[in-house]
Design a protein around this motif. Structure first.
Motif, PDB file in Angstrom:
ATOM      1  N   LEU A 293       0.818  -1.209   0.000  1.00  0.00           N
ATOM      2  CA  LEU A 293       0.000   0.000   0.000  1.00  0.00           C
ATOM      3  C   LEU A 293       0.853   1.262   0.000  1.00  0.00           C
ATOM      4  CD1 LEU A 293      -2.756  -1.058   2.556  1.00  0.00           C
ATOM      5  CD2 LEU A 293      -3.016  -0.845   0.075  1.00  0.00           C
TER       6      LEU A 293
ATOM      7  N   TYR B 130      -8.255   1.335  -7.986  1.00  0.00           N
ATOM      8  CA  TYR B 130      -7.182   0.819  -8.830  1.00  0.00           C
ATOM      9  C   TYR B 130      -7.584  -0.452  -9.582  1.00  0.00           C
ATOM     10  CZ  TYR B 130      -4.209   3.984  -6.121  1.00  0.00           C
ATOM     11  OH  TYR B 130      -3.658   5.095  -5.529  1.00  0.00           O
TER      12      TYR B 130
ATOM     13  N   THR C 279      -8.694   1.899  -2.316  1.00  0.00           N
ATOM     14  CA  THR C 279      -7.916   0.946  -3.106  1.00  0.00           C
ATOM     15  C   THR C 279      -8.713   0.340  -4.262  1.00  0.00           C
ATOM     16  OG1 THR C 279      -8.445  -0.711  -1.406  1.00  0.00           O
ATOM     17  CG2 THR C 279      -6.261   0.297  -1.328  1.00  0.00           C
TER      18      THR C 279
ATOM     19  N   ALA D  58      -8.314  -3.403   0.479  1.00  0.00           N
ATOM     20  CA  ALA D  58      -6.870  -3.463   0.266  1.00  0.00           C
ATOM     21  C   ALA D  58      -6.406  -4.898   0.049  1.00  0.00           C
ATOM     22  CB  ALA D  58      -6.147  -2.849   1.461  1.00  0.00           C
TER      23      ALA D  58
END
Length: 203
Positions: free
Chosen positions: A7, A109, A106, A64
């Motif tokens: 991350l 993405y 997240t 995540a």
């Protein structure tokens, strides 16, 4: 590479590395990743119109881990369907504005990863699973398909998410989403009197 390291690299450079096996995350790693996600939330919310929804550590950490596993699965092409579905689980609790925004830190993405996965193996179970996730998270996934009205409810019901969603549609020139009954009025309001100049196709 730990989840926290993954991350940190992603947020600072836009690039990240994963290990080549599906090892479980340690409690210490998950704790550090959560702290980093909270920092990312504090920075990201400064750019939202209106007041951001509160931070959901659970949703942020779930998303995540999904992103990390999705990157791994894009590289590990020899895993079976069961492994893919076990690694990319659906969010287990009700979805509200805090969950939507925290997961988006997240999940935003994943569309690029979906595009890459489709190029590698369009019929792969990983592509199918990512498309399923896309249907549940329209705030993070644009896509050419209309968003399900029930999935849009927590987005359109919150002022900050509603405005940000309209901005994303306009930026992506996503005409399918823009012309949905649930969102068309938002796009008209955002474009105002300059709709014909800013987005002739929508107007």
């Amino acid at each position: 590479m730990t989840l926290e390291e993954f991350l940190r690299a992603l947020f600072t450079t836009g690039q990240a590395t994963v290990v080549g096996q599906l090892d479980p995350f340690t409690p210490a790693d998950l704790h550090q990743a959560t702290l980093l996600l909270q920092e990312a939330y504090a920075e990201d919310k400064l750019h939202l119109p209106h007041t951001a929804p509160p931070f959901s550590a659970e949703a942020a950490l779930w998303a995540a881990q999904v992103l990390y596993r999705a990157v791994q699965l894009t590289l590990l092409r020899d895993l079976d369907d069961t492994a893919v579905r076990a690694s990319l689980t659906h969010y287990p609790n009700p979805i509200n504005p805090a969950v939507v925004y925290s997961a988006d830190l997240t999940l935003r993405y994943l569309p690029d990863l979906l595009h890459l996965a489709k190029g590698l193996a369009p019929a792969d179970v990983l592509v199918t699973r990512l498309r399923e996730l896309a249907q549940h998270w329209p705030f993070s996934f644009g896509g050419p398909e209309p968003a399900a009205p029930q999935q849009l409810e927590p987005v359109l019901g919150h002022p900050a998410l509603r405005a940000a969603y309209a901005d994303r549609i306009i930026e992506a020139r996503n005409l399918v989403r823009a012309q949905q009954a649930e969102t068309a009025i938002l796009i008209r309001e955002a474009l105002g009197h300059y709709a014909a100049e800013l987005w002739p196709e929508f107007n």
